[in-house]
Design a protein around this motif. Sequence first.
Motif, PDB file in Angstrom:
ATOM      1  N   UNK A 134      -7.325 -22.500  21.813  1.00  8.76           N
ATOM      2  CA  UNK A 134      -6.316 -22.816  20.807  1.00  8.76           C
ATOM      3  C   UNK A 134      -5.138 -21.860  20.915  1.00  8.76           C
ATOM      4  N   UNK A 135      -4.053 -22.255  20.262  1.00  6.27           N
ATOM      5  CA  UNK A 135      -2.858 -21.430  20.205  1.00  6.27           C
ATOM      6  C   UNK A 135      -2.335 -21.479  18.777  1.00  6.27           C
ATOM      7  N   UNK A 136      -1.712 -20.400  18.333  1.00 10.00           N
ATOM      8  CA  UNK A 136      -1.137 -20.355  16.991  1.00 10.00           C
ATOM      9  C   UNK A 136       0.377 -20.480  17.121  1.00 10.00           C
ATOM     10  N   UNK A 137       0.931 -21.483  16.476  1.00 11.66           N
ATOM     11  CA  UNK A 137       2.352 -21.778  16.574  1.00 11.66           C
ATOM     12  C   UNK A 137       3.036 -21.549  15.239  1.00 11.66           C
ATOM     13  N   UNK A 138       4.233 -20.985  15.291  1.00  9.16           N
ATOM     14  CA  UNK A 138       5.024 -20.787  14.084  1.00  9.16           C
ATOM     15  C   UNK A 138       6.121 -21.843  14.033  1.00  9.16           C
ATOM     16  N   UNK A 139       6.180 -22.554  12.923  1.00 11.69           N
ATOM     17  CA  UNK A 139       7.231 -23.532  12.690  1.00 11.69           C
ATOM     18  C   UNK A 139       7.850 -23.236  11.327  1.00 11.69           C
ATOM     19  N   UNK A 140       9.142 -22.917  11.331  1.00  9.31           N
ATOM     20  CA  UNK A 140       9.805 -22.454  10.110  1.00  9.31           C
ATOM     21  C   UNK A 140       9.048 -21.254   9.565  1.00  9.31           C
TER      22      UNK A 140
END
Length: 234
Positions: A134-140
């Motif tokens: 998995x990967x952790x993504x930042x959106x806003x």
Amino acid sequence: MKIYKDKNIRCLIIDDEISSQRVLQHFIKDTEVLELKQTFTNTSEAFKYLQLHGDIDLLFLDINMPQQSGLDFYKGLQHPPAVIFTTAYPQYAVEGFEVNAIDYLLKPIAYDRFLKAINKILNSTSRSENSNDFIVLKENKALHKVFFKDIQYIEAYGDYVKVILEEKVIVTHSTFSRFIESLPDYFIRTHKSFSINLKRLNHLSGNQILLDSHTIPIGQTYKANVLKALNFQS
């Protein structure tokens, strides 16, 4: 600390200030990777809970607590979860890091600073478990835990990257080339602006790939590599 790959980070808030509790509760609710299990205003009740529940991954722990300081409480735990200390007093920061705290948040806590602390624990967990699923993504101002298997394809979008999932699209700030370096080997670049999940490929025809319900172009420069990945010969 162990964070199970199929679950969120299970956490407790231990803080005697109701206003601080509410801020943290709000932040946790808005952060997809976190799951709040309980909130306590004193360390004795928190201690009882931890004795009965060994599945807590993270404490948000105020240092300046009545009766017993958060630092003393944490030092007294036999098998402590990870901890992010919170306090209005910056002089406690050094002591907090002496017990290997993930981070130290100074009140009033801003959400962007809160997210940085959560990223630290996610990154350290990923390294310690050699996790590659998995990967952790930042959106806003939100964090999303995304499993690679659920990604259909990646698309360059200026200074951002579009991550296309079955039910949503996440737009995160990153260069395309840097982002695709973090992908597993079953992703392949098909075009200067596209990288696909080979496990999602349905059909290839000419210079196009059908990927679930999406049509992805194949750039001439990348066609040989795509065919090789599919065990074809050009």
